[in-house]
Design a protein around this motif. Structure first.
Motif, short mmCIF file in Angstrom:
data_model
loop_
_atom_site.label_atom_id
_atom_site.label_comp_id
_atom_site.label_asym_id
_atom_site.label_seq_id
_atom_site.Cartn_x
_atom_site.Cartn_y
_atom_site.Cartn_z
N THR A 112 0.82 -1.21 0.00
CA THR A 112 0.00 0.00 0.00
C THR A 112 0.85 1.26 0.00
O THR A 112 0.38 2.32 -0.37
N VAL A 113 2.11 1.16 0.45
CA VAL A 113 2.94 2.36 0.47
C VAL A 113 3.96 2.39 -0.68
O VAL A 113 4.45 3.45 -1.04
N LEU A 114 4.25 1.23 -1.27
CA LEU A 114 5.20 1.19 -2.38
C LEU A 114 4.59 1.85 -3.61
O LEU A 114 3.38 1.79 -3.81
N PRO A 115 5.42 2.44 -4.49
CA PRO A 115 4.88 2.84 -5.79
C PRO A 115 4.41 1.57 -6.51
O PRO A 115 5.14 0.58 -6.52
N PRO A 116 3.21 1.60 -7.10
CA PRO A 116 2.73 0.39 -7.78
C PRO A 116 3.68 -0.13 -8.84
O PRO A 116 3.72 -1.33 -9.11
N ALA A 117 4.49 0.77 -9.43
CA ALA A 117 5.45 0.31 -10.44
C ALA A 117 6.43 -0.69 -9.83
O ALA A 117 6.81 -1.67 -10.48
N VAL A 118 6.81 -0.46 -8.58
CA VAL A 118 7.71 -1.39 -7.90
C VAL A 118 7.04 -2.75 -7.77
O VAL A 118 7.65 -3.80 -8.03
N ALA A 119 5.76 -2.74 -7.40
CA ALA A 119 5.01 -3.99 -7.29
C ALA A 119 4.97 -4.70 -8.64
O ALA A 119 5.14 -5.92 -8.72
N GLY A 120 4.77 -3.94 -9.71
CA GLY A 120 4.71 -4.52 -11.04
C GLY A 120 6.02 -5.18 -11.42
O GLY A 120 6.05 -6.31 -11.93
N ILE A 121 7.12 -4.50 -11.16
CA ILE A 121 8.43 -5.07 -11.49
C ILE A 121 8.69 -6.31 -10.64
O ILE A 121 9.17 -7.33 -11.14
N ALA A 122 8.33 -6.24 -9.35
CA ALA A 122 8.52 -7.39 -8.46
C ALA A 122 7.73 -8.60 -8.96
O ALA A 122 8.24 -9.72 -8.98
N LEU A 123 6.48 -8.36 -9.36
CA LEU A 123 5.65 -9.46 -9.87
C LEU A 123 6.27 -10.05 -11.13
O LEU A 123 6.28 -11.27 -11.34
N LEU A 124 6.80 -9.18 -11.99
CA LEU A 124 7.44 -9.63 -13.22
C LEU A 124 8.65 -10.50 -12.89
O LEU A 124 8.88 -11.54 -13.51
N MET A 125 9.42 -10.07 -11.89
CA MET A 125 10.61 -10.82 -11.50
C MET A 125 10.23 -12.19 -10.92
O MET A 125 10.99 -13.15 -11.00
N ALA A 126 9.06 -12.27 -10.30
CA ALA A 126 8.64 -13.53 -9.69
C ALA A 126 7.91 -14.43 -10.66
O ALA A 126 8.21 -15.62 -10.78
N PHE A 127 6.94 -13.87 -11.39
CA PHE A 127 6.04 -14.69 -12.19
C PHE A 127 6.15 -14.47 -13.69
O PHE A 127 5.43 -15.07 -14.46
N GLY A 128 7.04 -13.55 -14.11
CA GLY A 128 7.26 -13.34 -15.54
C GLY A 128 7.90 -14.58 -16.15
O GLY A 128 8.30 -15.49 -15.44
N ARG A 129 8.02 -14.58 -17.46
CA ARG A 129 8.56 -15.77 -18.14
C ARG A 129 9.96 -16.11 -17.67
O ARG A 129 10.33 -17.27 -17.59
N ARG A 130 10.75 -15.07 -17.38
CA ARG A 130 12.12 -15.30 -16.91
C ARG A 130 12.21 -15.12 -15.41
O ARG A 130 13.29 -14.98 -14.87
N GLY A 131 11.06 -15.10 -14.74
CA GLY A 131 11.05 -14.85 -13.30
C GLY A 131 11.43 -16.09 -12.52
O GLY A 131 11.69 -17.15 -13.08
N VAL A 132 11.42 -15.94 -11.18
CA VAL A 132 11.83 -17.03 -10.31
C VAL A 132 10.96 -18.28 -10.54
O VAL A 132 11.46 -19.39 -10.61
N PHE A 133 9.64 -18.06 -10.63
CA PHE A 133 8.75 -19.19 -10.86
C PHE A 133 8.32 -19.30 -12.31
O PHE A 133 7.68 -20.27 -12.70
N GLY A 134 8.65 -18.26 -13.10
CA GLY A 134 8.16 -18.21 -14.48
C GLY A 134 8.60 -19.41 -15.29
O GLY A 134 7.82 -19.98 -16.06
N GLY A 135 9.88 -19.84 -15.12
CA GLY A 135 10.40 -20.98 -15.88
C GLY A 135 9.57 -22.22 -15.65
O GLY A 135 9.13 -22.89 -16.59
N THR A 136 9.30 -22.52 -14.36
CA THR A 136 8.50 -23.69 -14.01
C THR A 136 7.11 -23.59 -14.61
O THR A 136 6.60 -24.56 -15.21
#
Lengths: 275, 293
Positions: free
Chosen positions: B126-150
């Protein structure tokens, strides 16, 4: 708890009503010591960021009494800001349409606007090329996840023009455009976002300006040239803002952009010289 | 939590509706301590802030006419944006309630180790800029993210789909529900629970038939706040889910892009968005007879 809830109410009201993204604040060259200097404010297309920053630094070095401030954003956004009265001395747009927007808003005299540099489109893919993109035709194969600039953005309009040209030519198939558009997974709000998503590997391919990848190595981004019969020639326009209080300074900076020195810097960043 | 002391009267007394309505009258009003002169002064001092909130919203309404809204509302890309916004935000709210309720209860009753850390963690989006949340989600669930490969191997693609929109909204907005529900759970009278336990109720029965009914108003208001915040989500969505009309383009995205090409679209959708949010918040406040959401 009452206090907590009041704070919560205020925070949520702010969050709920804040639907708009903040505009890019003008970025200054990193010099702040004296306020004696005259400030030249330049609104420039996002794709000019690196090249114009260098031009600005050079200009400041040659004119110690001048401070150059930039506002880099999508040309359409800059035209909007100008139309709503944002103070500026020079407008540099990535296409004619947005420059004409500033003309309509009577912030630019149509006789003052001049083409100053060109650009072309290029197909980009992540270095490991997951979509097997080797030539423009490959963009029409269904396995490719493609990211383009939105049609609101000049790069998006140029992309549509390129796809139209390619379909009309027929060599890539007359349904080339529609097949390529079927592969689009996202229309990004600026051309740099297209590049970021391709670099991150979120998409298999994207279409950006030649100048966008000039400082990237092949290890960072792969690229496929678009052959000249289909490629577009993006015309960048520059003009002084009519109500500027520093029109002489503005004219001087514009002639610096047109000088051999200025043009060489732009070409160094991947832009194309004028015919 | 020390919240019990300040709990709204209706939660501490009997649960009978008639009783609730009766005790809802604010006790302060019976013994006025604020004299008329001071009252005027406070009203006057409140004006600048009220005007500041109202003028931009009124300007939006003035800049466009009802005719314009109707004709814009019949355009397919606007209907699409409204439909996608409503669909994704409803699912995001459901997900927040479903998975947020256990977490809220755990936080309220200190059932988690490192409660304070987790409590703060939930506040972060709620306090982070939403862009940070977007990048974090991309890093986690994007195609090349932590879980994205699986996920990619399993044939699940999240980025650029409505699922990504829902995830972005849930990430940003779920905290509103969790916080509200957690406060609701915390102020349920422990003596009632003990009484239920003495009468032979299991922990689940106590939760289901005592705690949930007593907290439902807090949960509902939290859910509405989550929904309203999800409706306005922009930054995380455009980074994580991209922008594609009919698939991931929600109202805020259409407004942002419309501002650059088609101001009418942007104005209409802004009015629709404000209308939805205002009505929802107002309804809940009326419905629950309380001023603190």
């Amino acid at each position: 708890m009452k206090q907590r809830t009041i704070i919560l109410i205020i925070i949520t009201l702010l969050l709920v009503t804040a639907c708009s993204q903040k505009d890019n604040a003008p970025t200054s060259a990193p010099q702040t010591e004296s306020d004696q200097r005259e400030t030249l404010t330049i609104f420039a297309a996002a794709s000019l960021t690196e090249a114009f920053s260098e031009l600005g630094e050079l200009y400041e070095a040659e004119h110690p009494n001048v401070r150059v401030m930039f506002n880099f954003a999508g040309s359409q956004r800059l035209a909007q800001q100008l139309a709503h009265g944002a103070p500026a001395d020079i407008f540099a747009s990535a296409n004619q349409l947005q420059m004409l927007g500033a003309v309509d808003a009577e912030r630019v005299d149509p006789e003052d606007m001049e083409m100053f540099i060109g650009n072309q489109l290029v197909i980009v893919y992540p270095p490991d090329n997951p979509g097997y993109v080797r030539r423009p035709l490959d963009l029409s194969y269904p396995i490719v996840d493609l990211v383009l600039a939105a049609e609101e953005v000049p790069a998006g309009q140029y992309t549509m023009k390129f796809l139209g040209n390619a379909s009309q030519d027929g060599a890539l198939g007359s349904d080339y455009k529609s097949k390529v558009l079927e592969n689009v997974v996202s229309y990004e709000e600026n051309v740099r976002a297209v590049l970021s998503k391709v670099q991150l590997g979120e998409a298999d391919a994207g279409i950006v300006y030649e100048s966008d990848i000039s400082n990237l190595s092949p290890l960072q981004i792969g690229s496929v040239e678009i052959p000249s019969p289909f490629n577009i020639y993006a015309n960048y326009y520059i003009a002084p803002v009519t109500d500027s209080t520093r029109s002489e300074l503005a004219e001087d900076f514009i002639s610096f952009v047109f000088s051999t020195e200025g043009q060489d810097i732009l070409i160094k960043y991947g832009f194309l010289p004028l015919f | 939590m020390t919240a019990t002391k300040h709990a709204p009267p209706f939660l501490l007394g009997s649960t009978a509706p008639a009783d609730r309505a009766g005790s809802n009258a604010h006790p302060v009003n019976k013994f006025p301590t604020i004299r008329p002169g001071f009252r005027r002064l406070v009203q006057l001092a409140s004006l600048p802030m009220l005007i500041f909130f109202m003028v931009p919203l009124a300007a939006l309404l003035l800049r466009s006419s009802p005719n314009q809204w109707l004709s814009s509302l019949s355009q397919p890309h606007i209907i699409q944006a409204v439909a996608i916004s409503l669909g994704t935000t409803l699912i995001a709210t459901l997900v927040s309630v479903l998975f947020g309720t256990p977490l809220a209860f755990a936080l309220a009753r200190d059932l988690l180790p490192l409660r304070r850390v987790f409590d703060t963690l939930i506040d972060l989006p709620t306090v982070l800029p939403p862009a940070v949340a977007g990048i974090a989600l991309l890093m986690a669930f994007g195609r090349r993210g932590v879980f994205g490969g699986t996920l990619d191997i399993l044939g699940i693609h999240i980025a650029f789909t409505p699922i990504a929109v829902i995830m972005a909204q849930t990430f940003i907005a779920a905290a509103f529900f969790i916080k509200a529900a957690s406060i609701g759970f915390a102020i349920v009278d422990r003596e009632l629970e003990q009484a239920a336990g003495l009468d032979g109720a299991s922990s689940w029965q106590t939760f289901r038939y005592l705690i949930l009914p007593l907290s439902w108003s807090a949960m509902l208001s939290g859910a509405v706040m989550t929904w309203a915040r999800a409706l306005g989500e922009f930054g995380a969505t455009i980074i994580f889910a991209g922008n594609f009309a009919g698939r991931t383009q929600t109202m805020p995205l259409a407004i942002y892009l419309g501002f650059e090409l088609n101001l009418d679209t942007a104005l209409t959708l802004s009015v629709v968005l404000i209308g939805f949010a205002f009505l929802a918040l107002l309804l809940v406040k009326q419905f629950l007879h309380r001023d603190w959401i």
